[in-house]
Design a protein around this motif. Sequence first.
Motif, PDB file in Angstrom:
ATOM      1  N   ILE A 622       0.847  -1.190   0.000  1.00  0.00           N
ATOM      2  CA  ILE A 622       0.000   0.000   0.000  1.00  0.00           C
ATOM      3  C   ILE A 622       0.884   1.243   0.000  1.00  0.00           C
ATOM      4  O   ILE A 622       1.828   1.344   0.784  1.00  0.00           O
ATOM      5  N   ARG A 623       0.580   2.192  -0.895  1.00  0.00           N
ATOM      6  CA  ARG A 623       1.314   3.454  -0.918  1.00  0.00           C
ATOM      7  C   ARG A 623       1.043   4.211   0.386  1.00  0.00           C
ATOM      8  O   ARG A 623      -0.106   4.479   0.735  1.00  0.00           O
ATOM      9  N   SER A 624       2.104   4.516   1.077  1.00  0.00           N
ATOM     10  CA  SER A 624       1.971   5.109   2.414  1.00  0.00           C
ATOM     11  C   SER A 624       2.798   6.385   2.525  1.00  0.00           C
ATOM     12  O   SER A 624       3.809   6.560   1.841  1.00  0.00           O
ATOM     13  N   ASP A 625       2.347   7.270   3.427  1.00  0.00           N
ATOM     14  CA  ASP A 625       3.116   8.479   3.711  1.00  0.00           C
ATOM     15  C   ASP A 625       4.354   8.110   4.528  1.00  0.00           C
ATOM     16  O   ASP A 625       4.293   7.278   5.435  1.00  0.00           O
ATOM     17  N   VAL A 626       5.453   8.740   4.213  1.00  0.00           N
ATOM     18  CA  VAL A 626       6.678   8.584   4.985  1.00  0.00           C
ATOM     19  C   VAL A 626       7.052   9.953   5.541  1.00  0.00           C
ATOM     20  O   VAL A 626       7.446  10.856   4.802  1.00  0.00           O
ATOM     21  N   TRP A 627       6.871  10.103   6.851  1.00  0.00           N
ATOM     22  CA  TRP A 627       7.113  11.375   7.513  1.00  0.00           C
ATOM     23  C   TRP A 627       8.412  11.338   8.310  1.00  0.00           C
ATOM     24  O   TRP A 627       8.712  10.350   8.977  1.00  0.00           O
ATOM     25  N   GLU A 628       9.161  12.421   8.261  1.00  0.00           N
ATOM     26  CA  GLU A 628      10.200  12.650   9.255  1.00  0.00           C
ATOM     27  C   GLU A 628       9.493  13.221  10.475  1.00  0.00           C
ATOM     28  O   GLU A 628       8.687  14.135  10.357  1.00  0.00           O
TER      29      GLU A 628
END
Length: 671
Positions: A622-628
């Motif tokens: 699943i395309r997911s957000d990658v947050w710092e």
Amino acid sequence: MERSPRKKSFRIAIDTGGTFTDCVWAENGRLRMLKVFSTPADPSEAIASALKRIGVADGFILLHGTTVGTNTLLERKGARIALVTTAGFEDAIEIGRQARPRLYDFFFERVEPLVLHNLRFGVAERTASDGEILQSPTPDGLRTLYDKLLPSKPEAIAISLLFSFANENNELAVAAVLRDLGVPLSVSHQILPEFREAERTSTVVVNAYLQPIMQRYLGNLQSRAADVCCHATEKPRVFVMQSSGGITALESAAHEPVRTVLSGPAGGVIGAAAMARASGFSQIISFDMGGTSTDVSLVDGAARTSSQSEVAGFSVAVPILDIHTVGAGGGSIARFDAAGALRVGPESAGADPGPICYGKGLQPTVTDANLLLGRLQPKHFLGGEFILDLDRTRAIVTQWLKKHASSLTLEKFAAGVIRVVNATMEKAIRVVSIERGYDTREFTLVAFGGAGGLHACDLARALSIPRVIIPALPGALSAYGILVSDVVKDYSRTVLWEVPGKLPKAQLNEEFLKLRNSAATEFREENWRGNIRFQKTVDLRYRGQGFELNLRFSSGLLDAFHKEHERRYGYSHPEREVELVTLRLRASLPPPRTKLAVQPDAQAAVRAKPLRSAVNFEGKAIRSDVWERSQLQRGKRYSGPAVITEYSATTVVPPGARFQIDKANSVVIDL
């Protein structure tokens, strides 16, 4: 908490783990953190390296959480010790309780005692259960004992005589003669003046077994710390985290190392409780997943200690925070057993060679599985200072699967590794919660350690825990807990008083006053200044029972006991006679009042946008957000699926979950 002479000193907490050594300190009103790879052969080497990188100040204070005691017990690399006990009881250390941990396992082998049979010595003496001296050791008998011990050349001696908790005179006589041997002595009435001979003797033996090793290690650590600031006018002072959740002076830790066997994990529980309180939660389950193991503990308002623990198969009856440990960590090695079933741990790749993706390992681990599933981001590990090798991991795991004739794809194998290790950790959480009568729906899971955030949401959903907190500095929370810990000393005395219906308050106050005076003397001898806090608790049971419940001392103690017995075991007998077994006193001194809140990074972009990456959830990419983490705005609500990266850890948020940064800068995930 100040130690005379009064002087502001730079304080740094360092927790040694199986893979990383974590450092936390306060600088210019902000918490700072550093992680360096551990050096298992000599943990002080990594500590010295970290101190050099930090640039420590003149006369700094080092607060240390150590695994030396635990590893010494696990690896059986302690001192050659002798045991002196009452004649006729030399083999009690081996007989123990004759309890079988696995009742129907005919092939179960008990852990071998730490004292060889030819190093157990009996002395002709006897003390009655009420403290009356029935037979004192004679001068000739003591000289004979000395002459027998001298050629055996023990490195340390444990002295545990029958009923010495009721009268210590015979033990004092034995210790006075054996002190001339010039080796460390562990004397039972000084370390554990409590009943239950098997547990008391085991505790004293463990202490003696660790004494020479811990004395050498702590001495070496102090020397290395001094060498780092060799031109300083004031030498650094070293303090050690105890298993009970408080720090103590280096000299005390060297004398009673048995109190440090779960030093690092204790710091994690204290840190988790402190961070959770800052977020407004008092009922938590701490979940610390590191490189080698996972430690879980339930905190219902306050962290609880247990005096009936077992470490590496040995009874340890000094106060230890109620922590349950399993061999499941980021470095846990995956394998197929003889039947072809997938197993994970307890063996670990450790710091050397480490997981495959670290560059040297050749066996698949939990960390490698998380990387293959996209849950770990190769370029966002340790703040980008260390790049995980995804190509190497894919190649070696593919080759490994072929070698084992497995038809699993990389993704299915990795997902299987995660499910297996999650099952192990879920069982550990059940032990400290559901199996003890607690409803997990009323608690919050506080996840930390380098790998905790990767698995926390999966475990919370499996156990119906509604909320997960990822505190600030999750990969170094044990070090933070050490930094904010009190100075703690624990005292106890077995009394075995029968209570027909009314508490003997005068007698109780008299005994607690004796313990309090002992505490005041020790704090004064170590030059601690400040207002000491005292917490009184009592072990109680119904007359005829074999085990006790520990409750805070109050005028309503008996009613509280009946209620707790009902909650814990499902029944109570208010009409039955109660027995007061052991009185306990905890003396604590809080740390200096320093603002240790983690401040948000003011340089982070307010309108930052996340990266996008494919992450595997339940067999689907699943395309997911990658947050710092520093990009997240306080108070703003975000939605999963997402991966939150930061210097010390990575957090995975599943689809359907919501999360935000709260007032304490913790990530709060609502499931």
